[in-house]
Write an enzyme that holds these catalytic residues in place. Structure first.
Site, mmCIF file in Angstrom:
data_model
loop_
_atom_site.group_PDB
_atom_site.id
_atom_site.type_symbol
_atom_site.label_atom_id
_atom_site.label_comp_id
_atom_site.label_asym_id
_atom_site.label_seq_id
_atom_site.Cartn_x
_atom_site.Cartn_y
_atom_site.Cartn_z
ATOM 1 N N CYS A 82 -2.428 9.138 2.480
ATOM 2 C CA CYS A 82 -2.137 8.690 1.111
ATOM 3 C C CYS A 82 -3.326 8.992 0.213
ATOM 4 O O CYS A 82 -3.193 9.104 -0.996
ATOM 5 C CB CYS A 82 -1.834 7.205 1.104
ATOM 6 N N GLU A 92 0.887 -1.176 0.000
ATOM 7 C CA GLU A 92 0.000 0.000 0.000
ATOM 8 C C GLU A 92 0.915 1.213 0.000
ATOM 9 O O GLU A 92 1.497 1.556 1.019
ATOM 10 C CB GLU A 92 -0.900 0.000 1.247
HETATM 11 P P1 NAD Z 1 8.078 5.378 4.687
HETATM 12 O O1 NAD Z 1 8.050 4.576 3.444
HETATM 13 O O2 NAD Z 1 9.196 6.298 4.912
HETATM 14 O O3 NAD Z 1 8.055 4.404 5.958
HETATM 15 C C1 NAD Z 1 7.067 3.400 6.109
HETATM 16 C C2 NAD Z 1 7.611 2.327 7.042
HETATM 17 O O4 NAD Z 1 8.724 1.697 6.423
HETATM 18 C C3 NAD Z 1 8.103 2.855 8.385
HETATM 19 O O5 NAD Z 1 7.783 1.909 9.377
HETATM 20 C C4 NAD Z 1 9.611 2.941 8.174
HETATM 21 O O6 NAD Z 1 10.325 2.851 9.364
HETATM 22 C C5 NAD Z 1 9.840 1.719 7.307
HETATM 23 N N1 NAD Z 1 11.054 1.772 6.500
HETATM 24 C C6 NAD Z 1 11.700 2.847 6.017
HETATM 25 N N2 NAD Z 1 12.784 2.460 5.309
HETATM 26 C C7 NAD Z 1 12.817 1.107 5.342
HETATM 27 C C8 NAD Z 1 13.677 0.115 4.784
HETATM 28 N N3 NAD Z 1 14.726 0.423 4.049
HETATM 29 N N4 NAD Z 1 13.380 -1.172 5.014
HETATM 30 C C9 NAD Z 1 12.313 -1.506 5.743
HETATM 31 N N5 NAD Z 1 11.455 -0.626 6.299
HETATM 32 C C10 NAD Z 1 11.700 0.666 6.094
HETATM 33 O O7 NAD Z 1 6.663 6.113 4.759
HETATM 34 P P2 NAD Z 1 6.125 7.127 5.871
HETATM 35 O O8 NAD Z 1 6.824 8.431 5.693
HETATM 36 O O9 NAD Z 1 6.126 6.492 7.219
HETATM 37 O O10 NAD Z 1 4.597 7.249 5.440
HETATM 38 C C11 NAD Z 1 4.169 8.067 4.433
HETATM 39 C C12 NAD Z 1 3.964 7.305 3.138
HETATM 40 O O11 NAD Z 1 3.072 6.212 3.355
HETATM 41 C C13 NAD Z 1 3.307 8.143 2.079
HETATM 42 O O12 NAD Z 1 3.928 7.933 0.839
HETATM 43 C C14 NAD Z 1 1.868 7.617 2.047
HETATM 44 O O13 NAD Z 1 1.205 7.826 0.831
HETATM 45 C C15 NAD Z 1 2.070 6.192 2.342
HETATM 46 N N6 NAD Z 1 0.826 5.588 2.841
HETATM 47 C C16 NAD Z 1 0.135 4.765 2.019
HETATM 48 C C17 NAD Z 1 -1.053 4.216 2.450
HETATM 49 C C18 NAD Z 1 -1.835 3.296 1.568
HETATM 50 O O14 NAD Z 1 -2.699 2.616 2.093
HETATM 51 N N7 NAD Z 1 -1.579 3.233 0.271
HETATM 52 C C19 NAD Z 1 -1.540 4.509 3.725
HETATM 53 C C20 NAD Z 1 -0.801 5.364 4.534
HETATM 54 C C21 NAD Z 1 0.386 5.904 4.082
#
Ligand code: NAD
Length: 472
Positions: free
Chosen positions: A280, A246
């Site tokens: 998102c 997602e």
């Molecule tokens: P992010 O991708 O930076 O982080 C998401 C998660 O991944 C966090 O727990 C983070 O610690 C972890 N993470 C980061 N780097 C990683 C790696 N290299 N390996 C494994 N895990 C890692 O996103 P964010 O800033 O926390 O959230 C915002 C983003 O999430 C936006 O792009 C938003 O659109 C998206 N989002 C999507 C949905 C959906 O349902 N499509 C819902 C909510 C948020």
């Protein structure tokens, strides 16, 4: 308040700790435990060892635990919402709405646990019987973002437990306290030890990579940015781990000239400003047909200017802080670039002085090729673009690598449905600003993701289909 890791039914320390901040003033709320290699390994072992027994429990047994957890979250919603608001920065009303939405995933999947369908039929040639059944995939790694710290966790844990999987939850480092509170509820609701585990690995990239190369981990369910999603898909490919993704969005909101402007403004406000724009699903590009553009922009600017910005827990506030100064600065940078690229600021557009990760409600009017329209803003900034024809609106809306959700507003339902069918998105909202619902399939196309959460599809992200051919 829980602040430790949860492994094999015990709250344990990790190898180090990290602070969790209140973004409304920068104060430290708690020090949370961080997991090293040993804790990540222990979480996999716990989930792996708990799997045989848990996957054999009856669907009704699992359903009743989820139902109990739903009731407990509702009963404790004020306390959980306070935690959400404090670590995330969103206003209490949004936090409370999120907690109710989060609980609903447990209720929905409590109901779905006992309704997994199968199939039994004669093969077309009549030579055998085709029996189709579904089995839990196994140990699932669940990675969630900071913007909905309660709902993104329950949207994954609910279907996973309903399906009979065991899980390791990895919440965002900015907002782990809410996830810990959810796991605490599950423990009290009777989830057996090892079935749900919570870790905060540090450093996150290498640790998660190692976990995705452990053959005991069978499934990855990730919600977060497209950028990190791409990395994880690559990591998961070595062991061909099943992935649900997602990812990010860049939602267009199309307002046709036959719309009731006041209703359209209300819907755009809901679509844009829930969570202070950090969703998102947030309307990221607002396309308004020329005939009503001036009226719409004036009314919209008025509604945005009425918002009161401040600490999420204060009364009368309806725009909280971003989750961190880093996130706030990204929003400010996008606005500065947009202005350099010719956007006009109707309201907002200036980073406030003082503590707290605040950015004001901002309305920009821009040309259709402005740089900001290519990026997920994730803040209270609304670029408005004027269009002339229906085809132009559809082409502009689809001109992005993302495809999570699109919004259409029109007084003509046929026109709205025609447009919805032409939009490249996993979800389309017609004449509404919010459509997320645990009973509906949530997910994107293009680079917004793979798979669906919620609805009837959600549980299948945690089930394998098995075909048994029977000689008759
Ligand atoms: P992010 O991708 O930076 O982080 C998401 C998660 O991944 C966090 O727990 C983070 O610690 C972890 N993470 C980061 N780097 C990683 C790696 N290299 N390996 C494994 N895990 C890692 O996103 P964010 O800033 O926390 O959230 C915002 C983003 O999430 C936006 O792009 C938003 O659109 C998206 N989002 C999507 C949905 C959906 O349902 N499509 C819902 C909510 C948020």
């Amino acid at each position: 308040m829980r602040s430790k890791l949860y492994i094999n039914g015990a709250w344990v320390d990790g190898t180090s700790t990290a602070p969790v901040y209140d973004p409304s003033d920068g104060s430290v709320i708690a020090e949370v435990a961080l997991a090293g290699e040993a804790e990540c390994e222990a979480a996999i072992t716990a989930a792996h060892n708990a799997l045989p027994e848990w996957s054999k429990t009856s669907p009704r047994f699992r359903s009743e635990i989820l139902r109990k957890a739903y009731e407990m979250i509702i009963a404790e919603s004020d306390a959980i919402a306070t935690l959400v608001s404090r670590e995330n920065g969103k206003v209490f009303a949004d936090a409370k709405g999120e907690v109710t939405y989060a609980a609903e995933f447990f209720r929905w999947f409590a109901e779905e646990a006992v309704r997994v369908p199968g199939d039994f039929r004669k093969s077309p040639s009549g030579d055998k019987r085709i029996l189709v059944t579904h089995q839990p995939i196994g140990v699932s790694l669940l990675i969630t973002p900071w913007n909905f710290p309660a709902a993104m966790a329950t949207r994954k844990i609910g279907p996973a437990l309903a399906a009979g999987c065991t899980v390791i939850l990895k919440p965002a480092g900015e907002t782990p306290l809410t996830a810990m509170a959810i796991v605490d509820v599950l423990e009290r609701a009777g989830v057996p030890k090892g079935v749900v585990n919570l870790i905060l690995p540090s450093p996150v990239g290498p640790m998660i990579s190692k976990m995705l190369h452990d053959p005991r981990v069978k499934n990855l369910s990730f919600t977060g940015s497209t950028e990190v999603g791409r990395v994880l898909l690559r990591e998961a490919s070595d062991c061909v781990i099943r992935c649900s993704m997602e990812l990010g969005g860049n939602a267009p909101f199309i307002v046709f000239e036959d719309s009731d402007v006041t209703s359209a403004v209300q819907a755009v406000m809901a679509a844009k400003m829930r969570n202070g724009g950090a969703a998102c699903t947030a309307a990221n590009r607002i396309y308004v047909q020329r005939q009503i553009a001036e009226k719409f922009t004036a009314e919209f600017t008025k509604a945005m200017s009425a918002l009161v910005m401040g600490p999420g827990m204060s009364t009368g506030v309806n725009l909280g802080a971003s989750v961190s100064l880093k996130e706030r600065n990204k929003i400010a940078e996008l606005v500065d670039t947009a202005v350099k690229d010719g956007a006009k600021v109707s309201i907002g557009g200036k980073t406030p002085e003082g503590p707290g990760a605040y950015y004001p409600a901002t309305v920009l009017t821009c040309e259709k090729n402005n740089e900001i329209l290519k990026h997920e803003i994730f803040g209270p900034v609304a670029p408005v673009v004027v269009f002339d024809t229906d085809d132009e609106a559809i082409a502009l809306a689809n001109d992005t690598e993302y495809g999570l959700i699109s919004y259409v507003f029109s007084g003509d339902l046929q026109r709205a449905i025609r447009t919805a069918e032409a939009l490249e998105a996993g979800m389309v909202a017609i004449n509404r600003g919010v459509i997320s619902d645990p009973a509906a399939p949530f997910g994107g196309v293009k680079q917004s993701g793979l798979g669906r959460e919620g609805g009837f599809d959600g549980i299948h992200e945690f089930l394998e289909t098995k075909y048994i051919g029977v000689e008759i």
